[in-house]
Write a protein that holds these residues in place. Structure first.
Motif, PDB file in Angstrom:
ATOM      1  N   GLY A 183       0.740  -1.172   0.022  1.00 17.07           N
ATOM      2  CA  GLY A 183       0.144  -0.061   0.121  1.00 17.07           C
ATOM      3  C   GLY A 183       0.840   1.311  -0.105  1.00 17.07           C
TER       4      GLY A 183
ATOM      5  N   VAL B 141      -1.938  -7.740  -6.324  1.00 21.29           N
ATOM      6  CA  VAL B 141      -2.806  -7.092  -5.790  1.00 21.29           C
ATOM      7  C   VAL B 141      -3.765  -8.223  -4.878  1.00 21.29           C
ATOM      8  N   ASP B 142      -4.567  -7.555  -4.019  1.00 19.70           N
ATOM      9  CA  ASP B 142      -5.488  -8.493  -3.361  1.00 19.70           C
ATOM     10  C   ASP B 142      -6.561  -8.985  -4.188  1.00 19.70           C
ATOM     11  N   HIS B 143      -7.055  -8.101  -4.938  1.00 22.44           N
ATOM     12  CA  HIS B 143      -8.288  -8.170  -5.898  1.00 22.44           C
ATOM     13  C   HIS B 143      -8.244  -7.580  -6.963  1.00 22.44           C
ATOM     14  N   ALA B 144      -8.729  -8.312  -8.033  1.00 24.43           N
ATOM     15  CA  ALA B 144      -8.816  -7.598  -9.325  1.00 24.43           C
ATOM     16  C   ALA B 144      -9.988  -7.909 -10.254  1.00 24.43           C
TER      17      ALA B 144
ATOM     18  N   GLY C  13       2.770  -4.776  -3.114  1.00 23.09           N
ATOM     19  CA  GLY C  13       1.434  -5.186  -3.032  1.00 23.09           C
ATOM     20  C   GLY C  13       0.482  -4.099  -2.625  1.00 23.09           C
ATOM     21  N   ALA C  14      -0.759  -4.035  -3.242  1.00 21.35           N
ATOM     22  CA  ALA C  14      -1.851  -3.003  -3.105  1.00 21.35           C
ATOM     23  C   ALA C  14      -3.105  -3.818  -3.065  1.00 21.35           C
ATOM     24  N   ARG C  15      -4.232  -3.082  -2.544  1.00 20.78           N
ATOM     25  CA  ARG C  15      -5.482  -3.752  -2.585  1.00 20.78           C
ATOM     26  C   ARG C  15      -6.050  -3.991  -4.028  1.00 20.78           C
TER      27      ARG C  15
ATOM     28  N   VAL D 122     -11.061 -11.777 -10.032  1.00 19.96           N
ATOM     29  CA  VAL D 122     -10.148 -12.666  -9.867  1.00 19.96           C
ATOM     30  C   VAL D 122      -9.687 -12.770  -8.281  1.00 19.96           C
TER      31      VAL D 122
ATOM     32  N   ASP E 154      -4.217   1.831   6.154  1.00 21.35           N
ATOM     33  CA  ASP E 154      -2.816   1.736   6.151  1.00 21.35           C
ATOM     34  C   ASP E 154      -2.426   3.221   6.033  1.00 21.35           C
TER      35      ASP E 154
ATOM     36  N   GLN F  33      -6.083 -11.673   2.771  1.00 23.83           N
ATOM     37  CA  GLN F  33      -6.996 -10.950   1.872  1.00 23.83           C
ATOM     38  C   GLN F  33      -8.244 -10.611   2.509  1.00 23.83           C
TER      39      GLN F  33
ATOM     40  N   TYR G 232      -5.044  -3.135   3.768  1.00 22.53           N
ATOM     41  CA  TYR G 232      -4.749  -1.919   3.120  1.00 22.53           C
ATOM     42  C   TYR G 232      -5.925  -0.590   3.413  1.00 22.53           C
TER      43      TYR G 232
END
Lengths: 284, 152
Positions: free
Chosen positions: A126, A182-185, A154-156, B71, B152, B144, B149
């Motif tokens: 982040g 990334v955590d989600h995409a 890493g990022a959300r 995803v 943060d 997750q 984040y």
């Protein structure tokens, strides 16, 4: 770890007197995050070490510790600010030409020079990329002195990746391994999806001869340190940047006390072996 | 067969596999190739094969009504795709789509389960290889879910 002292003279002359700076440029980074380029109204910008922070004063609102995310050749500081509270919200809302107060730089920095000759693993989660960017720039400016360099980010989500304009040229360099997740995409994202500690086993570095620099939310850092330790990196070779509510910035007030240390003067960058016992204790 | 046995042994998931088990597994294996955008499997289909990725990247996706597919994880070289073949009802829980050209070894699930039932040493060896992967993915999923984040 040294115990905190209460001598403000250690922070240099007039550590409580802010200097006047002018907002030269505002760059929208994310929906709630901007970068402010700040130039001193009088005199030259003080020297700094990557990883240090300044206290930025939004006049009439208050003061907050913000890490230095870049410096410009014209002598200005760049600070990346996310609007999460009254002060950071006021700072993030500043316009070009506005004056701000600035005290600093304060705190310990990333020991980039000490990593010479070793592999370096930089792990950012982040907004944690902000205080790491000057360290990465220092590494790349002196690239031949280091072994392999891996930058793990890493990022959300893809939309919340910080500094994509900086990531792209790093990714193009043949002498740097840049892994982004990334955590989600959505399905249109061609990159990795997963948590940033999961990148550690995928990066190429010598666990016996590397230095790791880690910054991000504390939970992310805990899991990343665990992944680094599992990979064989010694605790004393892992450096983390801690975040606490800072007030005086010179170890006087105790707002940022972290066990026997003060994050403002003994940190924010700390060696993991010095704080490992405190790392997972709630409310330290 | 010897070729499959060799590349099975070279895959990180089967690191240290003994020769006898290698021969047994190779009897259930075949080469697979998926073009970018092609699905390895879709949610609800029979989980009749699992995959060792040799090259490429695979996205695990799920459909959210009214939204584009989401995803939830990507898997790359040296990783495996699929655990639903291990447990009844042997149905995939997610879609798996090749993000790039992906080369893999496919292992026939019924064949593998049968050999594990007959040879419990093989079955135990397989469980010891699968469990760390499953636990790691559980930990990753928990991280997750924390959405670290967000503040943060």
């Amino acid at each position: 770890m040294s115990m905190a002292t209460t001598d403000p003279r250690a922070a240099g002359p007039a550590p409580f007197v802010p200097q006047a700076y002018r907002v030269e440029e505002v760059t929208r980074e994310l929906a709630d995050t901007v970068s402010l380029r700040l130039a001193p109204l009088d005199g030259a910008r003080p020297d700094f070490r990557p990883g240090q922070f300044n206290m930025l004063w939004a006049f009439g609102v208050g003061e907050a510790a913000i890490s230095i995310s870049d410096v410009e050749t014209d002598g200005s500081f760049v600070h990346t600010v996310r609007a999460v509270g009254a002060v950071s919200g006021a700072l993030a809302g500043l316009e070009v030409g506005t004056r701000v107060g600035l005290r600093g730089p304060f705190g310990t920095g990333w020991r980039v020079a000490e990593a010479r000759g070793a592999d370096v693993v930089v792990v950012a989660g982040g907004l944690g990329l902000a205080p790491l960017r000057p360290a990465i720039q220092a590494l790349l400016a002196d690239r031949a002195r280091y072994g392999r360099v891996a930058i793990l980010v890493g990022a959300r989500s893809p939309e919340t990746l910080l500094y994509p304009e900086a990531l792209a040229p790093w990714q193009r360099r043949p002498d740097v391994e840049v892994l982004v997740t990334v955590d989600h995409a959505g399905a249109d994202w061609a990159g990795r999806v997963g948590v940033v500690p999961g990148l550690v086993p995928r990066a190429a570095f010598d666990a016996d001869d590397c230095v790791a620099l880690v910054c991000g939310p504390e939970v992310m850092m805990r899991f990343t340190v665990a992944a680094l330790r599992h990979a064989g990196v010694a605790a004393e070779r892992i450096h983390v940047s801690m975040e606490r509510n800072m007030k005086c910035a010179v170890g006087w007030c105790g707002h940022c006390q972290f066990g026997p240390a003060f994050v403002c003067k003994d940190g924010p960058v700390m060696r993991y072996d010095a704080i490992a016992d405190l790392f997972s204790i709630p409310e330290v | 067969m010897a070729y499959l046995e060799r590349i099975l042994g070279e895959h990180p998931f089967f690191a240290g596999l003994d020769d006898e088990h290698g021969r047994l597994l190779a009897g259930c294996a075949r080469n697979r190739r998926f073009a970018a955008g092609e699905y390895l499997f879709r949610e609800g289909e029979a989980a009749d094969e699992f995959y060792l990725i040799r090259h490429g990247q695979v996205a695990l996706e799920t459909l959210v009504p009214g939204r584009a597919p989401l995803v939830i994880a990507t898997l790359g070289e040296g990783e495996i795709v699929g655990a639903s073949w291990l447990l009844p009802p042997y149905r995939w829980m997610f879609d798996a789509r090749a993000v790039t050209l992906t080369r893999a070894i496919g292992l026939d699930a019924a064949c593998l389960r049968g050999k594990c039932e007959v040879d419990h040493h093989l079955g135990y060896d397989m469980m010891k290889r699968f469990l760390p992967v499953v636990v790691k993915r559980l930990h990753d999923t928990r991280l997750q879910v924390l959405d670290v984040y967000g503040d943060d």
